[in-house]
Scaffold this motif. Structure first.
Motif, PDB file in Angstrom:
ATOM      1  N   GLY A 156       0.812  -1.212   0.000  1.00 52.73           N
ATOM      2  CA  GLY A 156       0.000   0.000   0.000  1.00 52.73           C
ATOM      3  C   GLY A 156       0.840   1.254   0.000  1.00 52.73           C
ATOM      4  N   VAL A 157       1.947   1.247   0.770  1.00 51.51           N
ATOM      5  CA  VAL A 157       2.830   2.420   0.816  1.00 51.51           C
ATOM      6  C   VAL A 157       3.432   2.679  -0.556  1.00 51.51           C
ATOM      7  CG1 VAL A 157       4.920   3.360   1.833  1.00 51.51           C
ATOM      8  CG2 VAL A 157       3.326   2.066   3.252  1.00 51.51           C
ATOM      9  N   THR A 158       3.833   1.601  -1.229  1.00 45.54           N
ATOM     10  CA  THR A 158       4.457   1.760  -2.551  1.00 45.54           C
ATOM     11  C   THR A 158       3.500   2.394  -3.536  1.00 45.54           C
ATOM     12  OG1 THR A 158       5.894  -0.132  -2.156  1.00 45.54           O
ATOM     13  CG2 THR A 158       5.546   0.540  -4.440  1.00 45.54           C
ATOM     14  N   TYR A 159       2.290   1.905  -3.594  1.00 49.04           N
ATOM     15  CA  TYR A 159       1.365   2.423  -4.598  1.00 49.04           C
ATOM     16  C   TYR A 159       0.792   3.775  -4.195  1.00 49.04           C
ATOM     17  CZ  TYR A 159       1.765  -1.520  -7.616  1.00 49.04           C
ATOM     18  OH  TYR A 159       2.268  -2.435  -8.506  1.00 49.04           O
ATOM     19  N   PHE A 160       0.753   4.071  -2.900  1.00 47.94           N
ATOM     20  CA  PHE A 160       0.392   5.426  -2.507  1.00 47.94           C
ATOM     21  C   PHE A 160       1.495   6.397  -2.927  1.00 47.94           C
ATOM     22  CE2 PHE A 160      -0.159   8.937   0.508  1.00 47.94           C
ATOM     23  CZ  PHE A 160      -1.510   9.203   0.321  1.00 47.94           C
ATOM     24  N   THR A 161       2.757   5.942  -2.808  1.00 55.48           N
ATOM     25  CA  THR A 161       3.883   6.748  -3.282  1.00 55.48           C
ATOM     26  C   THR A 161       3.795   6.981  -4.778  1.00 55.48           C
ATOM     27  OG1 THR A 161       5.285   5.871  -1.521  1.00 55.48           O
ATOM     28  CG2 THR A 161       6.389   6.861  -3.404  1.00 55.48           C
ATOM     29  N   VAL A 162       3.439   5.944  -5.518  1.00 57.58           N
ATOM     30  CA  VAL A 162       3.287   6.076  -6.968  1.00 57.58           C
ATOM     31  C   VAL A 162       2.189   7.081  -7.299  1.00 57.58           C
ATOM     32  CG1 VAL A 162       2.623   4.841  -9.067  1.00 57.58           C
ATOM     33  CG2 VAL A 162       4.176   3.770  -7.428  1.00 57.58           C
ATOM     34  N   ALA A 163       1.079   7.010  -6.564  1.00 61.18           N
ATOM     35  CA  ALA A 163      -0.010   7.947  -6.813  1.00 61.18           C
ATOM     36  C   ALA A 163       0.416   9.380  -6.515  1.00 61.18           C
ATOM     37  CB  ALA A 163      -1.221   7.560  -5.959  1.00 61.18           C
ATOM     38  N   VAL A 219      13.938  16.605  -8.284  1.00 58.93           N
ATOM     39  CA  VAL A 219      15.036  15.639  -8.193  1.00 58.93           C
ATOM     40  C   VAL A 219      15.032  14.940  -6.840  1.00 58.93           C
ATOM     41  CG1 VAL A 219      17.538  15.381  -8.235  1.00 58.93           C
ATOM     42  CG2 VAL A 219      16.424  16.884  -9.880  1.00 58.93           C
ATOM     43  N   ALA A 220      14.822  15.729  -5.768  1.00 56.81           N
ATOM     44  CA  ALA A 220      14.843  15.147  -4.423  1.00 56.81           C
ATOM     45  C   ALA A 220      13.720  14.143  -4.234  1.00 56.81           C
ATOM     46  CB  ALA A 220      14.744  16.263  -3.387  1.00 56.81           C
ATOM     47  N   VAL A 221      12.527  14.468  -4.712  1.00 59.75           N
ATOM     48  CA  VAL A 221      11.400  13.544  -4.564  1.00 59.75           C
ATOM     49  C   VAL A 221      11.668  12.261  -5.336  1.00 59.75           C
ATOM     50  CG1 VAL A 221       8.966  13.198  -5.134  1.00 59.75           C
ATOM     51  CG2 VAL A 221       9.709  15.332  -4.090  1.00 59.75           C
ATOM     52  N   TYR A 222      12.193  12.385  -6.540  1.00 62.08           N
ATOM     53  CA  TYR A 222      12.436  11.178  -7.338  1.00 62.08           C
ATOM     54  C   TYR A 222      13.511  10.300  -6.703  1.00 62.08           C
ATOM     55  CZ  TYR A 222      13.513   8.073 -11.183  1.00 62.08           C
ATOM     56  OH  TYR A 222      13.715   6.948 -11.936  1.00 62.08           O
ATOM     57  N   LEU A 223      14.612  10.919  -6.274  1.00 60.00           N
ATOM     58  CA  LEU A 223      15.692  10.126  -5.672  1.00 60.00           C
ATOM     59  C   LEU A 223      15.245   9.476  -4.369  1.00 60.00           C
ATOM     60  CD1 LEU A 223      18.776  12.436  -6.296  1.00 60.00           C
ATOM     61  CD2 LEU A 223      18.171  10.348  -7.502  1.00 60.00           C
ATOM     62  N   THR A 224      14.453  10.182  -3.584  1.00 59.89           N
ATOM     63  CA  THR A 224      13.951   9.593  -2.338  1.00 59.89           C
ATOM     64  C   THR A 224      13.024   8.433  -2.628  1.00 59.89           C
ATOM     65  OG1 THR A 224      14.092  11.770  -1.296  1.00 59.89           O
ATOM     66  CG2 THR A 224      12.756  10.113  -0.198  1.00 59.89           C
ATOM     67  N   ARG A 225      12.142   8.612  -3.594  1.00 63.09           N
ATOM     68  CA  ARG A 225      11.236   7.520  -3.971  1.00 63.09           C
ATOM     69  C   ARG A 225      12.014   6.316  -4.478  1.00 63.09           C
ATOM     70  NH1 ARG A 225       9.375   6.518  -9.095  1.00 63.09           N
ATOM     71  NH2 ARG A 225       7.561   5.113  -9.234  1.00 63.09           N
ATOM     72  N   ALA A 226      13.037   6.540  -5.302  1.00 63.06           N
ATOM     73  CA  ALA A 226      13.842   5.433  -5.813  1.00 63.06           C
ATOM     74  C   ALA A 226      14.558   4.712  -4.670  1.00 63.06           C
ATOM     75  CB  ALA A 226      14.853   5.941  -6.839  1.00 63.06           C
ATOM     76  N   ARG A 283      27.793   4.192  -9.957  1.00 62.18           N
ATOM     77  CA  ARG A 283      27.087   4.365  -8.693  1.00 62.18           C
ATOM     78  C   ARG A 283      26.097   5.520  -8.759  1.00 62.18           C
ATOM     79  NH1 ARG A 283      32.375   3.269  -6.677  1.00 62.18           N
ATOM     80  NH2 ARG A 283      32.766   5.499  -6.353  1.00 62.18           N
ATOM     81  N   PHE A 284      26.463   6.563  -9.522  1.00 61.84           N
ATOM     82  CA  PHE A 284      25.536   7.681  -9.689  1.00 61.84           C
ATOM     83  C   PHE A 284      24.291   7.247 -10.464  1.00 61.84           C
ATOM     84  CE2 PHE A 284      24.036  11.195 -12.389  1.00 61.84           C
ATOM     85  CZ  PHE A 284      23.651  12.096 -11.408  1.00 61.84           C
ATOM     86  N   VAL A 285      24.492   6.464 -11.509  1.00 59.15           N
ATOM     87  CA  VAL A 285      23.354   5.985 -12.301  1.00 59.15           C
ATOM     88  C   VAL A 285      22.450   5.092 -11.459  1.00 59.15           C
ATOM     89  CG1 VAL A 285      22.722   4.550 -14.281  1.00 59.15           C
ATOM     90  CG2 VAL A 285      24.574   6.226 -14.488  1.00 59.15           C
ATOM     91  N   GLU A 286      23.045   4.309 -10.571  1.00 55.59           N
ATOM     92  CA  GLU A 286      22.255   3.388  -9.763  1.00 55.59           C
ATOM     93  C   GLU A 286      21.332   4.124  -8.797  1.00 55.59           C
ATOM     94  OE1 GLU A 286      23.012  -0.572  -6.985  1.00 55.59           O
ATOM     95  OE2 GLU A 286      24.661   0.398  -8.039  1.00 55.59           O
ATOM     96  N   LEU A 287      21.684   5.361  -8.441  1.00 55.37           N
ATOM     97  CA  LEU A 287      20.814   6.132  -7.559  1.00 55.37           C
ATOM     98  C   LEU A 287      19.449   6.385  -8.174  1.00 55.37           C
ATOM     99  CD1 LEU A 287      23.301   8.849  -6.236  1.00 55.37           C
ATOM    100  CD2 LEU A 287      22.447   6.867  -4.982  1.00 55.37           C
ATOM    101  N   TRP A 288      19.368   6.379  -9.482  1.00 51.34           N
ATOM    102  CA  TRP A 288      18.120   6.693 -10.170  1.00 51.34           C
ATOM    103  C   TRP A 288      17.280   5.461 -10.449  1.00 51.34           C
ATOM    104  CZ3 TRP A 288      17.259  11.923 -11.109  1.00 51.34           C
ATOM    105  CH2 TRP A 288      18.356  12.743 -10.905  1.00 51.34           C
ATOM    106  N   HIS A 289      17.795   4.277 -10.144  1.00 49.11           N
ATOM    107  CA  HIS A 289      17.058   3.050 -10.377  1.00 49.11           C
ATOM    108  C   HIS A 289      16.123   2.754  -9.206  1.00 49.11           C
ATOM    109  CE1 HIS A 289      20.415   1.516 -13.276  1.00 49.11           C
ATOM    110  NE2 HIS A 289      19.688   2.498 -13.797  1.00 49.11           N
ATOM    111  N   THR A 290      14.970   2.211  -9.508  1.00 52.46           N
ATOM    112  CA  THR A 290      14.024   1.850  -8.455  1.00 52.46           C
ATOM    113  C   THR A 290      14.255   0.440  -7.930  1.00 52.46           C
ATOM    114  OG1 THR A 290      12.443   1.135 -10.141  1.00 52.46           O
ATOM    115  CG2 THR A 290      12.251   3.398  -9.340  1.00 52.46           C
TER     116      THR A 290
END
Length: 919
Positions: free
Chosen positions: A191-198, A247-254, A291-298
């Motif tokens: 539920g947390v994951t899909y709420f994050t996606v929403a 950028v911060a929201v995306y990196l935190t979510r990833a 390692r920088f590229v891996e930060l953007w992977h989910t």
């Protein structure tokens, strides 16, 4: 929590700004901005200069701003409510959309032989789920994988067609894949994951495009080119802030999604899943770019997932990026909460400090527990504080705080105060966590962790409370002077040369954290930094095993033997520091003794020094004690130094009180009287009421920073001792590159911090105001104004004329014309009386308007108002007493008013405020 902070910050900033840009009238907005310009305020000035100019035009400026203010808070709240409703609706519809997109079918339709259902029931029982999830199959998916989606209640696990096809031949792989998905269900992260996606999708679709369009319009399209140039720094900061939030929201979510995968892997392995699915060979990439590229992977890399099965240190590591984003989000949240009333400032700073230290502190506690259970060295904590501080500094530079409407603050090195405060509290958190973990015998570590996070949160809140008041002053150059401090305390006198440097120090420390003795200022927060460790030291470890440890490692032996450091040694060190403090106080009082008390001692400077010198002596003693203890202590040197320093501070405050109360009994140490009696010394009462709180508050912070210096000195001394004792390195031996890089980075950090504090100290102004007879509280500020550019002067003149200045001049001109017409031969007294009334009325209205933000313009404006006031007076004189004398006086006054009017028009035309003279 971090993701929620970022999204709340983004919403509170972006939605109101976008709504205002969309709905606000540009003409009204220009007039609102022109109010400040007409008041003579330069948008590029620092806050203290704004305060001075605002104080001179407060009532007029407030009325102007209220007249043209455009409030769309109701619309913003409505848009926010729509965004929240959209998130909830999207969260509810995502499983339906995913089901239709994947074209799934029920499991029974694919399990024609009935062999999968019993196996899945067995795996659900192993997972310990009270209710089985819904299993479906995606026939078109040829991969041997699975995915779980849905809401909190009754999630759905979708099995790929390729996994179903290999279910019989690769049973171990099938079990491992399904157990991994069941682990997601057991952890409750579906539920947390899909709420994050929403949240993320609504932010991208509904909030971000509108905000970007409005921000770009404000930067390049809205208003005049001159106005856009004036506010270009503020608008650019706003645009950069939005980009960083995305950028911060995306990196935190990833990062959240990567961690949930590792948690699921560990739980599946604990349930007996085979490690075969993780045995995937992939090219190993260890470069910095990889390692920088891996930060953007989910999803984490297969190598990391495979390594985490045996050592999940990645889950307990102190990653720099989340800490940096936490500091950044917290600082942005501070400025967004600035709309709260000032009376709620303590609530605001406690909330923000609690979020920062709460996130970083929990991470540190987890890391310390993991390190102690696995036999690794406990983390020091200062890197966490360093990255939190860097995030806060970035927020200050691009937010509406230190930078404001300038590209950079005048003294950005003052921001290192926040970095130092965060390094201090996070280092303390790590050390205190180790002390409590080793001695705690409860069923759970949660109570100890709550106490260990609350204390540094309140200490940081104390610093933030002071920073909220003095941030702009520190970053724009300390505007307070020693003479200004004297006027603030109501003490007359000129700072003498022999104690000028001491007054310079007092001009700084009089406004630092803890100077406000009110309970709401949270001055008592830093005291907890030595009270709580002292409490941990006094707890006697029991012979029985810790119940929390039995739960964490049921079959292990006791690995967490408490350290031998007891309270006796630290209290003895504090006692020794108290003795040194008493000696310093006695010397200070002897130094203050002079042979002519009537001429010197009762002056303001002497009173101020007499009040603050004991506080400075106690601070020095606390700092010396903390540094010495930290230099000789290996484990938890920061709490140890603070415990000893706190003891020194208490003893020093008590000794000062006794010295002051018994003044006159100590021979050469007499300062106020020669009578030996217990008497109500004013300074002693002030020390108890004011200085003691300051000693216990800011003195603890000073001692903490001194402990770092002592620790560094101790390490350097030991390293030099080992160097002298050990043989020289073999020829050709080189230090590892990583070690050299770390050492160089530490040296650079120390040099930057030292230079920053030094530059801030040198920025203190010790000049005295010229006129001391009319000192007011605001005279504590430096009264000088920076020069205004020619373009800004033209903009201010245009704003002054465009708002009401030109209207007032035209009204005065019309009243003068009416007077001239009625005063001509043939006019009557009855018709002239209303003209005199109108003259007085328009003059009063004009006098209530802004002064002209130009010396030449103000000279012409003042002359014009004076001449028209004389004309109104002459008009009344003629009406009440018609005579040749009053007639001539009125004629002369009318001519002078006429000339003054055209002088004002000449200035308007010459300055560009008015393009042509009226006919």
């Amino acid at each position: 929590m971090l993701l929620l902070m970022l999204l709340v910050t983004a919403g509170m900033t972006m939605i109101p700004l976008a709504v205002w840009q969309l709905l606000a009238s540009s003409e009204t907005a220009d007039k609102e901005a022109a109010c400040s310009l007409a008041a003579g305020i330069d948008p590029g000035w620092s806050l203290d200069k704004h305060m001075l100019q605002y104080a001179e035009n407060e009532s007029v400026l407030d009325a102007c701003l209220d007249r043209y203010a455009q409030d769309f808070s109701g619309v913003s709240l409505g848009v926010g409510a729509v965004a929240i409703a959209t998130v909830v609706a999207l969260y509810w519809l995502l499983p339906v959309w995913k089901t239709r997109r994947s074209k799934v079918v029920p499991l029974d339709a694919m399990d024609v032989h009935g062999t999968l259902r019993p196996l899945l029931d067995e795996l659900v029982a192993i997972a310990g789920l009270t209710g089985p999830p819904r299993f479906v199959v995606a026939p078109a998916a040829v991969t041997a994988s699975a995915v779980v989606f849905g809401r909190w209640r009754r999630p759905t696990i979708c099995l790929d067609g390729g996994l179903i096809a290999t279910g019989d031949t690769q049973r171990d792989r099938f079990r491992a894949v399904v157990l991994h998905e069941l682990a997601h269900v057991r952890n409750g992260d579906v539920g947390v994951t899909y709420f994050t996606v929403a949240l993320w999708r609504v932010f991208l679709v509904l909030v971000l495009p509108l905000w970007v369009a409005m921000s770009l319009g404000a930067l390049f399209l809205t208003g005049t080119s001159e106005g856009r140039g004036v506010y270009a720094p503020f608008n650019t900061h706003t645009l950069v802030f939005g980009c960083l939030i995305v950028v911060a929201v995306y990196l935190t979510r990833a990062g959240i999604l990567r961690n949930r995968e590792i948690y699921a892997d560990l739980m599946a392995a604990r349930w007996g899943a085979s490690q075969e699915p993780w045995e995937i060979t992939a090219p190993r990439r260890s470069t910095m770019f990889a390692r920088f590229v891996e930060l953007w992977h989910t999803h984490p890399s297969w190598a990391l997932r495979r390594t985490s099965l045996t050592d999940p240190k990645v889950l307990f590591g102190l990653e720099t990026l989340p800490m940096f984003l936490t500091g950044f989000a917290a600082d942005m949240l501070v400025w967004n909460l600035g709309v709260l009333p000032y009376s709620l400032l303590p609530v605001k700073v406690v909330l923000v400090a609690g979020l920062v230290v709460g996130i970083g502190g929990v991470v540190l506690w987890r890391a310390v527990v993991y390190a102690l259970l696995t036999g690794r060295p406990a983390p020091s904590g200062w890197p966490v504080g360093l990255w939190l501080g860097f995030g806060v500094v970035l927020g200050e530079l691009i937010g509406p705080g230190a930078g404001a409407n300038s590209w950079l603050p005048t003294h950005p090195e003052a921001l290192l105060i926040l970095v130092a405060a965060l390094v201090l509290v996070m280092t303390w958190t790590a050390h205190n966590a180790e002390w409590w973990i080793r001695s705690w015998r409860g069923h759970s570590l949660d109570p100890a962790m709550v106490m260990g996070v609350t204390a540094p949160s309140l200490a940081l809140a104390t610093v933030l409370y002071a920073w909220e008041a003095w941030a702009e002053d520190l970053t724009q150059g300390w505007p307070f002077s020693a003479a200004g401090v004297l006027s603030t305390y109501g003490m007359p006198g000129v700072p003498p040369a022999d104690i000028g440097p001491l007054l310079k120090v007092i001009a700084v420390v009089s406004f630092l954290p803890g100077a406000d003795r009110e309970l709401r200022s949270l001055w008592w927060g830093p005291v907890l930094l030595w009270v709580l460790p002292l409490l941990a030291l006094t707890i006697r470890p029991s012979v029985r095993r810790a119940r929390w440890l039995v739960r964490a490692l049921p079959g292990s032996v006791e690995p967490l033997t408490p350290r031998a450091l007891g309270p006796g040694r630290l209290l003895a060190a504090g006692l020794a520091g108290g003795v040194v403090c008493w000696a310093g106080l006695a010397m200070a009082l002897a130094h203050l003794n002079t042979p002519d008390p009537a001429a010197v001692r009762m002056t303001g400077p002497f009173q101020l020094v007499h009040m603050w010198w004991p506080v400075l002596v106690i601070w020095c003693a606390m700092a010396l004690t903390a540094a010495c203890v930290a230099a000789v202590t290996d484990s938890a040197w920061l709490p140890a130094g603070l415990v000893a320093a706190g003891t020194t501070g208490l003893l020093g405050a008590g000794g000062t009180y006794l010295l002051m109360r018994t003044d006159g009994c100590l021979g050469p140490f007499n300062t106020m009287t020669n009578m030996c009696r217990w008497w109500p010394n004013v300074v002693a009462g002030t020390l108890v009421e004011h200085g003691l709180a300051y000693v216990l508050s800011f003195g603890t912070l000073v001692a903490g920073l001194a402990a770092f210096a002592g620790r560094g000195t101790g390490l350097l001394w030991r390293r030099l001792g080992r160097t002298w004792r050990r043989p020289a390195a073999p020829p050709g031996a080189k230090r590892p590159p990583r070690q050299r890089w770390q050492r160089g980075a530490r040296v650079v950090a120390v040099v930057v911090v030292a230079a920053g504090f030094g530059a801030t100290a040198l920025a203190v102004d010790t000049s005295a105001p010229t006129h001391r007879s009319d000192w007011r509280p605001e005279m504590m500020l430096n009264q000088s104004r920076p020069p205004t550019s020619a373009s800004m002067a033209r903009s201010q003149g245009n704003a002054w004329a465009a708002l009401e200045g030109l209207d007032h001049i035209k009204a005065l001109s019309a009243a003068e014309k009416d007077f001239y017409a009625e005063f001509a031969p043939g006019g009557s007294i009855a018709t002239l009386t209303p003209t005199c009334v109108e003259l007085g009325r328009v003059v009063k209205r004009a006098e209530a308007y802004f002064p002209v933000p130009s010396p030449a313009g103000q000279q012409a404006w003042s002359g014009m108002l004076t001449r028209f006031q004389q004309l109104a007076t002459a008009c009344w004189d003629f009406v009440t007493e018609p005579s040749p004398r009053t007639f001539r006086a009125a004629t002369v006054a009318d001519q002078e008013a006429f000339d003054a009017k055209w002088e004002m028009f000449d200035w308007l035309e010459g300055s560009g405020a008015a393009r042509r003279k009226p006919a």
